[in-house]
Design a protein around this motif. Structure first.
Motif, mmCIF file in Angstrom:
data_model
loop_
_atom_site.group_PDB
_atom_site.id
_atom_site.type_symbol
_atom_site.label_atom_id
_atom_site.label_comp_id
_atom_site.label_asym_id
_atom_site.label_seq_id
_atom_site.Cartn_x
_atom_site.Cartn_y
_atom_site.Cartn_z
ATOM 1 N N ILE A 172 28.719 26.486 -27.154
ATOM 2 C CA ILE A 172 28.848 25.203 -27.863
ATOM 3 C C ILE A 172 29.042 24.089 -26.830
ATOM 4 N N ARG A 180 34.184 21.597 -32.617
ATOM 5 C CA ARG A 180 32.922 20.922 -32.332
ATOM 6 C C ARG A 180 32.836 19.739 -33.278
ATOM 7 N N SER A 232 35.654 25.601 -35.057
ATOM 8 C CA SER A 232 34.548 26.549 -34.961
ATOM 9 C C SER A 232 35.031 27.972 -34.722
ATOM 10 N N ASP A 261 33.322 28.945 -41.024
ATOM 11 C CA ASP A 261 32.067 28.586 -41.689
ATOM 12 C C ASP A 261 31.059 29.727 -41.598
ATOM 13 N N ARG A 281 27.089 30.695 -32.409
ATOM 14 C CA ARG A 281 26.008 29.704 -32.405
ATOM 15 C C ARG A 281 25.552 29.425 -33.846
ATOM 16 N N ARG A 282 25.411 30.482 -34.624
ATOM 17 C CA ARG A 282 24.962 30.319 -36.018
ATOM 18 C C ARG A 282 25.997 29.605 -36.873
ATOM 19 N N THR A 283 27.286 29.929 -36.687
ATOM 20 C CA THR A 283 28.311 29.347 -37.555
ATOM 21 C C THR A 283 28.712 27.931 -37.129
ATOM 22 N N SER A 284 28.552 27.613 -35.846
ATOM 23 C CA SER A 284 28.973 26.297 -35.363
ATOM 24 C C SER A 284 27.866 25.268 -35.424
ATOM 25 N N GLY A 285 26.635 25.727 -35.638
ATOM 26 C CA GLY A 285 25.499 24.790 -35.649
ATOM 27 C C GLY A 285 25.040 24.418 -34.266
ATOM 28 N N HIS A 287 22.884 24.722 -30.885
ATOM 29 C CA HIS A 287 21.512 25.186 -30.660
ATOM 30 C C HIS A 287 21.227 25.290 -29.181
#
Length: 114
Positions: free
Chosen positions: A31, A47, A52, A68, A108-112, A114
């Motif tokens: 992140i 984040r 996160s 999330d 990476r998927r849960t925090s958005g 990329h």
């Protein structure tokens, strides 16, 4: 890096400190621009002001929790749901082989990120 988080990690058992340090480094790689703070007595990673991930050290394990995570499937023996499933955790015990790439992918998927 937050000094309070460093102090938290420094007060753990040697193997736990190694795991926490690797998790912390993984979070920062996963992140970009993540902020860290000691909240509720545990290292939290934020984040854009939103939580996160959290590291929690217990007597015999280190737990890494992502938030999330409702859209992420639990993996028996690896990734367990907490509460209503919005949070998922990986529990790491001394001597465990840790798949940091798997954990990074979940984060990476849960925090958005990329």
């Amino acid at each position: 890096m937050n000094d309070n988080v460093s102090d938290y990690i420094g007060k753990t058992k040697h193997w736990q400190a190694e795991v926490c340090t690797r998790l912390r480094e993984m979070v920062h790689r996963t992140i970009p621009g993540v902020e860290e703070a000691l909240q509720y007595g545990k290292p939290h990673f934020l984040r854009d002001g939103r939580h996160s991930a959290v590291i929690h050290v217990a007597r015999d394990k280190v737990s890494f929790m992502v938030l999330d995570a409702a859209g992420v499937e639990a993996v028996p023996g690896l990734l367990r749901p907490l509460g209503n499933g919005e949070r998922k955790a990986v529990d790491i015990r001394e001597g465990d082989e840790v798949d940091y790439d798997f954990i990074s992918d979940i984060l990476r998927r849960t925090s958005g990120a990329h």
